[in-house]
Write an enzyme that holds these catalytic residues in place. Sequence first.
Site: not given
Length: 165
Positions: A121, A135
Amino acid sequence: MSNSTTSAPELSHLNQQGEANMVDVTEKAMTSRTATAQGFIKMNRATFELITTGKHKKGDVFAVARIAGIQAAKKCSDLIPLCHPLMLSKVQVDFTLDAENSSVKVISLCRLTGQTGVEMEALTAVSVACLTLFDMCKAADPAMEISGIKVLTKEGGKSGHWQAN
């Protein structure tokens, strides 16, 4: 053939037939478990200035990357086939800016009380936070580089405390 008594490490996600297998944690003790991970994204100076001065046309890229990292940690078992779905009690994603190298260090912390660790995680949080920064900035700098993703620490469970060198 070596006469060494040290055996090779076992791969816990393979059964005796060598098939992929989700580890059975039913009998493991519920303990507090924490993991931290890090990663880096390097960019050109102009892009670094855009995101650190708040002048990026997409807004606060760090806020978006932080939320993306937190969300990714919570969805880790949807992304990594043999990960257990976990009830995380804490996910934190932080950024350290390195102006000299036009780089951002991303650090995550994941915590729970449970029967299995939270390394995946923490790694997923860092990875997705870095990917989100990429991005949001790719139009300005398609040559950015993500690197150095690794677990820094893990605590809890039978193996106790572990720290990267």
